[in-house]
Structures are given as structure tokens and as C-alpha cells.
Design an enzyme around this catalytic site. Structure first.
Site, PDB file in Angstrom:
ATOM      1  N   GLY A   1      34.889 -85.286  46.184  1.00  0.00           N
ATOM      2  CA  GLY A   1      34.731 -86.873  46.383  1.00  0.00           C
ATOM      3  C   GLY A   1      35.133 -87.940  45.347  1.00  0.00           C
ATOM      4  O   GLY A   1      34.426 -88.678  45.002  1.00  0.00           O
TER       5      GLY A   1
ATOM      6  N   HIS B   1      42.051 -89.100  64.983  1.00  0.00           N
ATOM      7  CA  HIS B   1      42.981 -89.152  63.891  1.00  0.00           C
ATOM      8  C   HIS B   1      44.474 -89.308  64.651  1.00  0.00           C
ATOM      9  O   HIS B   1      45.522 -88.942  64.018  1.00  0.00           O
ATOM     10  CB  HIS B   1      43.055 -87.577  63.508  1.00  0.00           C
ATOM     11  CG  HIS B   1      41.758 -87.281  62.768  1.00  0.00           C
ATOM     12  ND1 HIS B   1      41.428 -88.182  61.625  1.00  0.00           N
ATOM     13  CD2 HIS B   1      40.951 -86.143  62.624  1.00  0.00           C
ATOM     14  CE1 HIS B   1      40.312 -87.294  61.196  1.00  0.00           C
ATOM     15  NE2 HIS B   1      40.250 -86.577  61.573  1.00  0.00           N
TER      16      HIS B   1
END
Ligand code: PAP
Length: 313
Positions: free
Chosen positions: A276, A120
Site C-alpha cells: 500500500g 474493470h
């Protein structure tokens, strides 16, 4: 020369404090791990690195890339495929969460090639050996409206009992001001965006919304980018469709490992899966939040060429 000073401290989301390191906010242990990653990681030209801002579709991209890369040993239709018994984060570890932790320096040179990693960390903080080698980076990003909602709801699931849960407004103030873990989002996204424009065969820049819109196309794109294109036999045998199905939100969420398993002791695998979809932000944003985030995005992304799709189409 990398700067290692921590220039300031602010209240975190789900953590008591976060600190700024190289213009990005992190919890302190993460900074130690990143410094170690920066100092010790030696990239190989064959490496593949998945990079993202948290809550951008990392879990999905990890599953897809793992399935593409390993399809010869693990055909996606096989009923003992690793993705059926392991969460994608276990199969594609994160440098600063899994490898460079507790002051350990892992020997990653022994891993079979091509090695698949993730991070990240923003582009400007990657070790030189990554930016200077021929290794490949696949970056996934997501429209900041949905990215924020996914982030806020996730943080409230993992917040320790000693800290209060954050209201949507409170978390939004921090996110839109760029003061949350791995933020500001615009520095993260623009760093990889600009680098991808300069070095197109090194960085593949993807958007969650694009994958949702045409997963077949982007699956092939990822496979070509990492030099494992699908041949015509695979195409006619349904290998692409099988990978899409194996990595789909519906399939992954029904697996026992993703219902009950844990990732690095701290995270419940089920928390990596929520809705999602594109556009869930409409169920949470109030008019002032829409106005503020639109303004921030206009200011930060204007003229960069980076744009997003926010709504369900
Ligand atoms: P991470 O940074 O903690 O790994 P990440 O996987 O990047 O999280 O993002 C999680 C989001 O991806 C969740 O979005 P939501 O909160 O808006 O629902 C999650 O539901 C979504 N996601 C996870 N797996 C998939 C998948 N297979 N297909 C589509 N979306 C997915």
C-alpha cells in the site's frame, strides 16, 4: 453496435490463455460476463460506478466511497460498521465478477438507491445506458510502474498449481506489450482520462498517488462529486478523519475478515492488501525495465496530459 468477436488468443498471466475483446485482454468467462453486462444492465441517473484497472487502488476507493455514501446509517466511528466485518469488494460488487455471472441476469432494479457498483471494463466497453445516463463514474488509476508490480505479485499468489509462477521479467514483457488481463493499460487509462476531460461532472479521474499524498482533500472531492458533501458539523466532529482511519491500509489489514476471509471463493481477502505504498517498484525493476516502460509511457501518453508520480516523496 458492439463487436463480440474474439480476435486472438495469447498466454495469460495466472491463466492459461487470454482473449482480446473490444481491444482488451480477458479470460474467456470474463468476456461472457461482460457481454451479458453490456446487454442487460440498465443504469439509473443516481448510480455511482467505481471503475479501475486491477491493482490501482480499487479496494481503497471502494471502502472510502461506501463509507462516505452510508455515513448517516453507518457512522464511521460505529463499532458495527459494515467495513469492519466485510471486505470492500463484498460491499461494492463488480458487474463482471459478481452480478453478470453464470449466464444469470440479476434484477438490480430492486437495489436501494443510490446503487454503488464497480467494474474493470474500459470506458469504450461500458454499456450505453451508463455513458448516456447521468450516473457518475469514479475512476482510479495508478502509475504503471507500481501497477505492474502489484499486478505481478498478486497474479503469482492466485496462479493455479497447474501453471508455473511468472518471473518478474516474463510478466513485465506481457504487461509492457499490453498483453495481460484488462490490458493494454494505456487504452484503459486513456479511455477514462479523455472521457473525464470531455464530461467533467460525469467522471472523476483519480490517481492512487494523489490519494496517498492528500487523502483529506480527495475524500472531500469524492463526497462533493457524488453529491454528499460534508457539512460543517461533520467536519468539526471529525467525520472525515474517522472515514480516513476506517479505510486506511493499517486498519483494513488488521481486521479478521481481511486476514482470513475470501472473495467469490477464489480470492483470499488478504491478497488485496500488500504494501500500500507509492514507489515499491524501485525494489523490483532492473534498468532495462525502467527504460522500456518509460519509453512505452512516453509513446502512449505523450501529448495526452496524463502524467504520474512514481517515487516516494
Ligand atoms: P484489485 O484490482 O484486485 O481490487 P486494487 O485494490 O485495485 O486491487 O489494488 C491493490 C493495491 O492497493 C495493493 O497495492 P500493493 O500491491 O502495491 O501493495 C494494495 O496493497 C493497495 N491497497 C489496498 N487497500 C489499500 C488501502 N486501504 N490504502 C492504500 N492502499 C491499499
Amino acid at each position: 453496435m458492439q463487436r463480440t468477436s474474439f480476435s486472438s488468443r495469447k498466454k495469460g498471466c495466472g491463466h492459461r490463455y487470454i482473449y482480446r475483446y473490444q481491444d482488451i485482454w480477458y479470460i474467456p468467462t470474463r468476456i461472457q460476463n461482460i457481454v451479458s453486462f453490456q446487454k442487460h444492465f440498465q443504469a439509473k441517473d443516481s448510480d455511482i460506478i467505481i471503475a479501475s484497472l486491477p491493482k490501482s487502488g480499487t479496494t481503497w476507493l471502494k471502502a472510502l466511497t461506501f463509507a462516505i455514501l452510508n455515513r448517516k446509517c453507518f457512522p464511521p466511528s460505529q463499532n458495527n460498521h459494515p467495513l469492519l466485518s466485510s471486505n470492500p469488494h463484498e460491499l461494492v460488487p463488480i458487474f463482471e465478477y459478481n452480478h453478470y455471472v453464470y449466464n444469470q441476469i440479476p434484477d438490480l432494479s430492486i437495489l436501494p438507491e443510490p446503487r454503488l457498483f464497480s467494474t474493470h471494463v474500459p470506458f469504450h466497453s461500458l454499456p450505453d445506458s451508463i455513458t448516456k445516463s447521468k450516473c457518475k463514474i469514479i475512476y482510479i488509476c495508478r502509475n504503471p510502474f507500481d501497477n505492474f508490480i502489484s499486478f505481478w505479485l498478486f497474479v503469482n499468489k492466485i496462479v493455479p498449481p497447474s501453471l508455473p509462477k511468472l518471473s518478474c521479467e516474463e510478466a513485465f514483457e506481457r504487461y509492457s506489450n499490453g498483453i495481460n488481463e484488462c490490458g493494454p493499460f494505456w487504452i484503459h487509462m486513456l479511455g477514462y482520462w479523455r472521457a473525464s476531460k470531455e464530461t467533467q461532472n460525469k467522471i472523476l479521474f483519480l490517481r492512487y498517488e494523489d490519494l496517498k499524498g492528500d487523502i483529506n482533500f480527495y475524500l472531500k472531492r469524492v463526497a462533493e462529486f457524488i453529491d454528499c458533501p460534508f457539512n460543517s458539523e461533520e467536519q468539526s466532529n471529525g467525520v472525515i478523519e474517522n472515514i480516513i482511519e476506517l479505510c486506511s491500509f493499517e486498519k483494513l489489514t488488521e481486521l479478521e475478515v481481511n486476514k482470513t476471509g475470501k472473495f467469490i471463493q477464489k480470492f483470499e481477502n488478504k491478497d488485496f492488501f500488500r504494501k500500500g505504498v507509492v514507489g515499491d517498484w524501485v525494489n523490483h525493476f532492473s534498468p532495462w525495465m525502467i527504460e522500456k516502460l518509460s519509453k512505452v509511457m512516453e509513446e502512449k501518453f505523450g501529448g495526452s496530459g496524463l502524467s504520474f508520480q512514481y517515487n516516494i516523496t
